[in-house]
Write a protein that holds these residues in place. Structure first.
Motif, PDB file in Angstrom:
ATOM      1  N   SER A  62       0.832  -1.209   0.000  1.00 19.27           N
ATOM      2  CA  SER A  62       0.000   0.000   0.000  1.00 19.27           C
ATOM      3  C   SER A  62       0.858   1.246   0.000  1.00 19.27           C
ATOM      4  CB  SER A  62      -0.909   0.009   1.221  1.00 19.27           C
ATOM      5  OG  SER A  62      -1.763  -1.094   1.165  1.00 19.27           O
ATOM      6  N   GLN A  99      -8.158   0.483  -1.035  1.00 17.39           N
ATOM      7  CA  GLN A  99      -8.801  -0.611  -0.320  1.00 17.39           C
ATOM      8  C   GLN A  99     -10.005  -0.109   0.464  1.00 17.39           C
ATOM      9  OE1 GLN A  99      -5.960  -2.522   2.073  1.00 17.39           O
ATOM     10  NE2 GLN A  99      -7.281  -4.232   2.579  1.00 17.39           N
ATOM     11  N   ASP A 137      -6.063  -1.728  -5.025  1.00 19.77           N
ATOM     12  CA  ASP A 137      -5.585  -2.355  -3.797  1.00 19.77           C
ATOM     13  C   ASP A 137      -6.674  -3.301  -3.302  1.00 19.77           C
ATOM     14  OD1 ASP A 137      -4.184  -3.033  -1.592  1.00 19.77           O
ATOM     15  OD2 ASP A 137      -3.939  -1.000  -0.798  1.00 19.77           O
TER      16      ASP A 137
HETATM   17 MG    MG Z   1      -1.990  -2.545   2.000  1.00 21.78          MG
END
Ligand code: MG
Ligand code: ATP
Ligand code: ATP
Ligand code: MG
Lengths: 497, 348, 331, 341
Positions: free
Chosen positions: A45, A87, A167
């Protein structure tokens, strides 16, 4: 070889006390589908955020379309054709679907005023692209996670993207939706757009990606053609370990069931649900989004008390109208969304672990017993292998896998007899996922009754001895984990009645 | 008594350390500029009489802010319970009553004040947690309601005629140095700080203040915790009301109205997070002392008007916050450089 | 005058046991005047009297007050002043009762305490009143009644229901009307709260005039009441039909006197009151208590022939100002 | 229709209507042209303030310094005009006051945007600083002889209505147009500009807003300086309406204004709020507090009733939205008995 569209060289980045990335390289070619893999906390990330200009790298260069940057702003990144689906989706709960989809485009178009007609037009085209139907004027806060994810995806597709970074895009999607997404990804690829995506689901990685880059501890491990990897190799590079999935077998059911549910119904939730759970069992409940599986879980745990029906524990009828009732009956619940429902992010790991069990950790005079508390925290940090320098750190400093372990620890510390887990390994890496599954199996072996609610088919298939399939608010079938194949299970979840 | 170990406390909370530094700075400046006035024991005893009433209110405010809310009604509760106490003490004790009877009535009146505080607090808690009215609105409304009742009860007049025995409580010092209001403050501080750090209620309050959804999912009864918190806040407000009655020998519907925002200010300076979940009695206490030192210090300069005090007070609040910002940044940087060195060694 | 001052101080300081070791000529009494609310123009004006006293006598006389008229805050200011060891306190209490304990403390410490606008104060040596509250309320009523031609409906207005003197004046006014002006009639609201705020006074006046179209008079007590009501009268086109009279200052109410929307304002000069309090405190510090009796002259206009009733010294009344004589007052 | 029932504005409107009808029944005086004009007049200052408060609350912050800003800028501006013996157009009074307010708002903005400090702390601190500065440094006092140009402007009415029965006339001052203008501007900004949507986005999810490419610092600078500017204007408006300058009378009003805005459906947690709702909230509070005598509530009971009305008003809408939140509509249940697969 196609032209290089993005090249990150020698990227390093440190956060308060953590070296997240160290000399990481990543190269993406035009029209390539590239998988970025690694355990929780390996730096994926962070790398993505640097590429998209959210973070400034401490060292290293980013080259996009021939231009070299030592740091990017988010606007520049967008201008250079980098689109990201986070995400956490990064959508605005208080705005409408149309706005959520169209705002970014309008922003990058440097528009100052809003033309509502145009906004709706843009949004409509965007959702049509992935064949998704929704009321454009609905506030996003009223939508399900999957719908939100589709909105984020449609939004990313809109901008004149050269690279779309995702993500963990599929965590909240059903098989069918994943298939649709992959179609879209392939379609984009054919238009020369590159895709970089993070996933912890092996089958997906191999199904779609052409190249794979693996990070461990913030450093490159390997990068190469997907064809050169197989499952075991991939997992080994990622974790440095080898795993073997086996079917879970419960001891034979005997005596009175631990939990028995009879004709449980809830308006707009589920109807006529009946099942039994025996000690030592891991019972799977699976179904598509909107099948009522989460509502059922919430209902069993007292968060959405059912309208009618009976619940028995050890053969005695019980009323579960609140979480307190559920806890009194020694039930624990690991929620779907650990960030908002499961954890107190800025509070310490220790406090998060003991909060549901605090009543057991008091002295006779009603004060907290520091020794008992310390022991309890130490015990569960150790038992679940939570990696942290100190229990006094806020939970938000942990990686996803470790955060999930804290949620588990919170419930295990109260010694539950029944543990309900809703999506226990969502967003958790392969190593941690395996560990969590082992933990659950051990718990079952100790006589705890476990219910896993998940649409991760391999997860239920391997880890549950029995599986209930839900569709449109009802249980439509019950199968044994070792008796079905993934395809059959998927078919039954989705088939139109 | 390891809970009251100062070192332990300070280590736990770097904000508290900064507050102590601030307190020390204020103390030093005042002592340096007006040594013959500021460093007199009279001055300290005088301050010890002054701060308990708004000190107790500040703790009440802190409690409500820990839930992520605010309690604007504390002054209303304090006056209402004060007025009822005063009415009881002035109307129900005959002229020639025996000391024993007076004492009995005083105890009764104190209990009644605490009961009124409890009820008012429960009312707030009910409106906030059961009906779902945002705390700022609920308590703004109930503030008017409680003050309104006080007005109706008194027709706006001051209630006097309180037995000397009671008002002596507010104006005498045990052993000449420990004013009774100070003792009440210390008691409240100890009780609340133990409540927060040593009981499950305290833990549940902090957690609920941090994330009410997660706390519901964790089996915390949010309604109960909220009700109990505002109830405690109400009880503390009643204690403050009792102090005010003793200090002023009277009760009135509009005493101390300027304390409302002042207690918010103190709580914030004391490190209470306005979004809930974080804050300690120790922090609030140091903030109170800073305010009192500043306030009494400034009253030593005839030429400085009281308004400059407002100005300085605002500056202190903002300076402390900006200072926090920079020192957090610095701490972060230091940690990083330390970690990257370790990292470098590890990977070599 | 310095020599004279030094002489005076030398004479008195022997009475102050604690000051004996200090050189006599350096003895400068510290007299603090504590008012309700230092931002109120009323007390800003009072401060001029205090300053004048300081420069006339060379004593350290100064004014302090909370930033809001709040008894709890006033107690704290006085606490601080006691701790600093002032020699005398001249106090205008927000609420006399609320100050009893703290003023008792001051007197126990040997500090001279003088009050103003607090005729019921127990813990004071002397209280100076510019006038008798009942007489003042009655006088405002006389003015209003005259403007109303002694007939019609009226209402009274107070700053806050919790302000003692305002309520006393209003009550005295009502009593006067009952006694002397039978054709006048008090509406059921009796007292309206202006929150000591001119805009609120204005809004309330409008509201009550709507409720009683035949309302003829508004008696104001707070210095904001009559100007607020006058503005409402002016704006609603009721000049000559509705009348108001009350306490105020020319600087605030002058334009309404001029336009005719306000009949009469009454007041006493706060500067004089401030000066008088300080002069009285000095007298007590000098040990000249025997001079304090009927007919005492403090050397300030209106306080030249004081009447002593118990501990209360009552002055020579108030000033009434109308359109005609408003030019004589510049505050 | 169903959608209407789900909006907060609808309930506030309903409560407002009930209140008005109640006042009408009690006094027979509510629905007169006079009274309506008076109520509109009384809404001007809280109305202007509420626009700024709305923006701050929507962005997820809170501002309690706006009354202090209003007072300081109004006071300083008036004093300046008096020192200059200014006799020209009254516009300058608004410009100076607005500019000073803007400057003070910028101080808030800088502290909030650059140091990332909680907005409540910053504005509580600056509010204390601003009033302290006005009273302690500028030695503020009440001023009745404000510049002629301001007095003259205060006498200009937009509408004047006369009620023959009562013999009363009521005027709606020209400054009402300022309120109307600001409402239109704010409505346009909030609904038809990227900036406005940025304010909502910021209040909805700060990080998402940053990622989407909104310049958070710029938006915050806009919000707090706009509030400062608006407050400066409100302060001047108020002084002109009263034709009298009082340096503290607005103090304490901040809570009432915030309450009205929240009453109007704006969420204190950010992201939600509309101009319509806000104005309804302001109307509700203004009408209530200016009709207690008409309603015949005895003076001593007025505070009590104010409290009761606030609690009822907020309680009804809060309860509604809580009930709505608690109803499920996720799952479409198959009502037929299914045969097992
Ligand atoms: Mg991550
Ligand atoms: N803002 C931050 N502040 C402090 N530490 C951070 C921050 N962001 C990331 N880290 C740390 O950097 C490391 C890498 O985190 P990153 O989010 O990149 O991992 P990841 O590979 O995405 O993991 P996951 O699989 O859990 O998504 C972790 O140790 C994490 O704790
Ligand atoms: N603002 C932040 N402050 C501190 N740590 C952070 C912050 N943001 C992220 N982290 C840390 O970075 C790590 C990764 O966080 P992120 O949100 O990217 O999840 P993730 O790594 O993608 O998790 P998973 O792969 O399990 O889904 C975690 O350890 C998280 O605690
Ligand atoms: Mg992740």
């Amino acid at each position: 070889m196609a032209e290089i569209i993005l090249k990150a060289t020698n990227i390093s980045k440190a956060f308060a006390g953590v070296q997240a990335l160290k000399n990481v390289n990543l190269t993406i070619h035009k029209g390539e589908i590239h998988c970025l893999a690694g355990e929780n906390g390996s730096g994926k990330s962070t790398l993505i955020k640097i590429i998209s200009g959210v973070y400034e790298p401490d060292e290293g260069l980013i080259e996009i379309g021939g231009k070299v940057y030592s740091r990017l702003t988010p606007m520049e990144a967008i201008d250079r054709g980098i689109q990201i689906i986070y995400q956490d989706l990064s959508i605005f709960p208080n705005l409408t679907v149309a706005e959520n989809i169209a705002l970014n485009l309008e922003l990058s178009g440097k528009r100052k005023l809003i033309d509502w007609k145009r906004v709706k037009q843009i949004a409509k085209e965007a959702i049509d692209k992935i064949g998704f139907k929704i009321n454009l004027d609905e506030k996003v806060e009223n939508l399900s996670v999957a719908e939100k994810q589709l909105i984020a995806i449609s939004r990313a597709l809109l901008n004149n993207a050269k690279i779309i970074i995702m993500d963990e895009p599929t965590t909240a999607l059903t098989k069918k939706e994943v298939a649709a997404l992959f179609n879209i990804i392939k379609n984009l690829q054919s238009q020369g757009i590159s895709i970089l995506f993070v996933s912890h689901k092996l089958d997906e990685v191999f199904e779609i990606s052409e190249k794979i880059t693996i990070l461990r501890n913030g450093q490159n491990v390997i990068s190469g053609e997907a064809a050169n990897f197989d499952n075991d190799l991939f997992v080994y590079y990622m974790t440095g370990r080898k795993f073997k999935e086996t079917h879970f077998e419960a001891e034979s059911r005997k005596g009175t069931p631990l939990l028995k549910v009879e004709n449980l119904s809830l308006k707009n939730g589920f109807k006529d649900i009946s099942f039994e759970l025996y000690a030592g069992e891991i019972l799977g409940i699976t179904g598509l989004l909107g099948s009522g599986r989460t509502e059922l879980a919430l209902s069993l745990f007292g968060l959405l008390p059912a309208d009618s029906g009976k619940i028995y524990i050890d053969g005695n009828i019980v009323k579960i109208n609140s979480v307190q009732d559920a806890i009194k009956n020694k039930m624990g619940y690991v929620p779907e969304d650990r960030l908002t429902e499961g954890l107190f992010m800025p509070q310490s790991i220790g406090r998060n672990i003991i909060i549901s069990n605090i009543k057991e950790l008091l002295n006779k005079n009603g004060f907290m017993n520091e020794n008992k508390i310390q022991k309890c925290i130490d015990e569960w940090i150790k038992k679940l292998g939570i990696v942290t320098p100190s229990q006094n750190l806020p939970v938000q400093t942990l990686s996803g896998g470790n955060q999930q372990r804290v949620v588990l620890a919170k419930w295990l510390s109260m010694h539950p007899r029944i543990l309900i887990l809703n999506g226990p390994t969502v967003g958790v890496d392969i190593g941690s996922k395996y560990d969590i599954h082992q933990i659950l199996r051990n718990l079952a072996a100790q006589g705890i009754g476990i219910i896993i609610i998940s649409d991760d088919i391999p997860e239920v298939l391997f880890n549950c001895n029995r599986i209930l399939i839900m569709r449109k608010g009802r249980i439509i079938n019950e199968v044994m984990g070792k008796d079905v194949t993934e395809e059959e299970l998927a078919y039954q979840m989705a088939a139109e009645a | 008594m390891k809970g009251f170990n100062l070192r332990h406390l300070i280590n736990q909370d770097s904000n508290l350390l900064r507050l102590f530094i601030m307190l020390f700075v204020v103390f030093t400046i005042m002592s340096a500029v007006k040594p013959h006035l500021f460093l007199k024991s009279d001055n300290f005893i005088s301050m010890a009489y002054q701060f308990p009433e708004y000190g107790v209110l500040s703790i009440a405010m802190m409690l409500s802010m820990l839930t992520g809310g605010v309690d604007l009604s504390i002054v209303g509760v304090s006056n209402l319970s004060g007025i009822l106490t005063a009415i009881m003490l002035s109307k129900m004790i005959p002229q020639d009553a025996a000391p024993g009877y007076i004492l009995f009535m005083i105890i009764l009146a104190v209990l009644m004040a605490l009961a009124v505080g409890t009820l008012c607090g429960l009312f707030n808690g009910f409106v906030i947690s059961k009906i779902g009215v945002p705390a700022i609105l609920a308590t703004l409304g109930s503030m008017q309601l409680f003050t309104g009742i006080a007005l109706v009860l008194t027709n706006g007049r001051i209630v006097t005629g309180i037995p000397i025995m009671y008002s002596n409580l507010g104006n005498t010092a045990v052993w000449g140095i420990l004013p009774v209001p100070l003792i009440l403050y210390i008691l409240s501080a100890i009780v609340i700080s133990s409540l927060l750090s040593k009981t499950s209620f305290g833990l549940e309050l902090y957690m609920m203040g941090t994330n009410p959804t997660a706390s519901r999912f964790s089996g915390i009864n949010n309604t109960k915790v909220t009700m109990l918190t505002y109830m405690t806040s109400g009880i503390l407000a009643a204690v403050a009301g009792l102090i005010v009655v003793a200090r002023t020998n009277s009760a009135k519907a509009d005493f101390g109205t300027s304390y409302t925002l002042q207690t918010v200010l103190i709580s914030l300076l004391g490190g209470v997070n306005p979004n809930g979940g974080f804050g300690t009695v120790a922090g609030v206490t140091v903030a109170i002392l800073i305010l009192q030192f500043l306030s009494s210090g400034f009253n030593m300069f005839p030429s400085i008007s009281n308004f400059i005090k407002d100005l300085i007070w605002g500056l202190v609040l903002i300076l402390v916050m900006v200072f926090n910002y920079y020192s957090n940044k610095y701490a972060q940087k230091r940690a990083i450089s330390k970690r990257s060195k370790e990292f470098a060694q590890k990977t070599m | 005058g310095t020599a004279k001052k030094a002489e005076e101080s030398t004479g008195q300081s022997s009475q102050q046991a604690s000051d004996q070791q200090k050189p006599a000529e350096s003895k400068k009494w510290k007299i603090a005047t504590v008012v309700k609310d230092a931002s109120n123009p009323w007390f800003v004006r009072m401060e001029q009297g205090v300053k004048k006293f300081a420069s006339d006598t060379g004593l350290e006389a100064f004014m302090k007050g909370p930033s809001k008229a709040d008894a709890a805050l006033q107690v704290q200011v006085i606490e601080d002043l006691i701790a600093q060891g002032v020699d005398a306190l001249c106090v205008v209490p927000v609420s006399p009762e609320a100050l009893e304990p703290v003023l008792k403390k001051a007197m126990d410490k040997g500090i001279v305490v003088v009050t103003h606008e607090a005729s019921n104060q127990q813990n004071t040596m002397y209280d100076i009143e510019a006038f008798d509250n009942n007489a003042y309320g009655a006088f405002i009523m006389d003015n209003l009644a005259k403007a109303m031609n002694y007939e019609g409906k009226y209402v009274t207005m107070v700053g806050l229901l919790t302000m003692k003197s305002h309520n006393e004046w209003a009550d005295a006014g009502i009593a006067r009307q009952k006694e002397k002006y039978p054709k006048m009639e008090l509406v059921p609201e009796q007292k309206i709260e202006s929150e000591d705020n001119q805009e609120v006074a204005y809004e309330r006046a409008k509201e009550i005039m709507k409720k009683y179209p035949d309302l003829k008079g508004i008696m104001g007590t707070s210095s904001k009441d009559a100007p607020g009501a006058a503005k409402a009268i002016e704006e609603m086109g009721k000049i000559g039909k509705v009348f108001t009279a009350g306490s105020s200052l020319v600087s605030v109410a002058g334009k309404f006197l001029e336009s005719g929307s306000l009949s009469t304002i009454t007041f006493w000069d706060p500067a004089d009151a401030g000066y008088a309090m300080n002069a009285l405190a000095k007298l007590i510090l000098e040990g000249k208590k025997d001079q304090i009796k009927d007919g005492l002259n403090l050397g300030v206009k209106g306080y030249e022939n004081l009447k002593l009733k118990g501990k209360v010294l009552v002055g020579e009344g108030w000033v009434a100002v109308t359109k005609e004589n408003m030019k004589d007052y510049n505050f | 229709m169903k959608k209407l029932l789900r909006t907060n504005e609808f309930y506030i409107f309903l409560i407002l209507l009930l209140l008005c009808v109640f006042i009408q029944i009690q006094s027979g005086q509510f629905f007169t042209r006079n009274n309506i004009v008076d109520m509109l007049r009384a809404m001007i200052v809280p109305g202007i303030f509420s626009i700024g408060v709305l923006m701050v609350l929507v962005s997820g912050g809170i501002d309690v310094s706006f009354t202090a800003i209003a007072l300081l800028s109004m006071y300083a501006a008036t004093r300046l005009l008096m020192i200059w013996h200014y006799e020209g157009n009254v516009i300058l009074a608004f410009i100076i006051s607005g500019a000073i307010g803007l400057f003070l708002g910028l101080i808030n903005a800088a502290l909030i945007a650059f140091f990332d400090l909680p907005t409540l702390i910053v504005t509580l601190g600056t509010s204390s600083i601003f009033t302290g500065f006005m009273q302690g440094v500028l030695h503020s006092r009440e001023i009745s002889d404000i510049p002629k140009t301001m007095i003259n402007f205060s006498k200009i009415d937009l509408i004047r209505v006369y009620n023959a029965k009562l013999g009363i006339s009521s005027g709606l001052p020209a400054v009402f147009l300022i309120l109307v203008g600001l409402i239109i501007i704010a409505w346009f900004i909030l609904n038809y500009t990227m900036l406005g949507r940025g304010i909502y986005a910021l209040g909805g999810d700060r990080i998402a807003a940053q990622r989407a490419g909104f310049n958070i610092i710029k938006i915050q600078f806009f919000i707090y300086s706009f509030v400062g500017f608006i407050s400066g204007i409100a302060g001047m408006t108020r002084t002109i309406m009263m034709a009298n300058l009082h340096p503290t009378n607005l103090m304490g009003m901040e809570l009432t204004v915030i309450a009205s805005v929240v009453l109007g459906g704006t969420r204190i947690t950010g992201g939600h709020g509309t101009i319509t709702g806000t104005m309804l909230g302001v109307a509700l509070v203004t009408i209530m507090s200016n009709s207690l005598i008409l309603m015949g509530i005895p003076t001593f009971w007025q505070k009590f009733f104010t409290g009761v009305l606030i609690l009822i008003g907020t309680g009804v809408s809060a309860y509604q939205s809580m009930k709505q939140k608690n109803t499920l509509h996720g799952v479409e249940i198959d009502e037929k008995e299914l045969e097992k697969v």
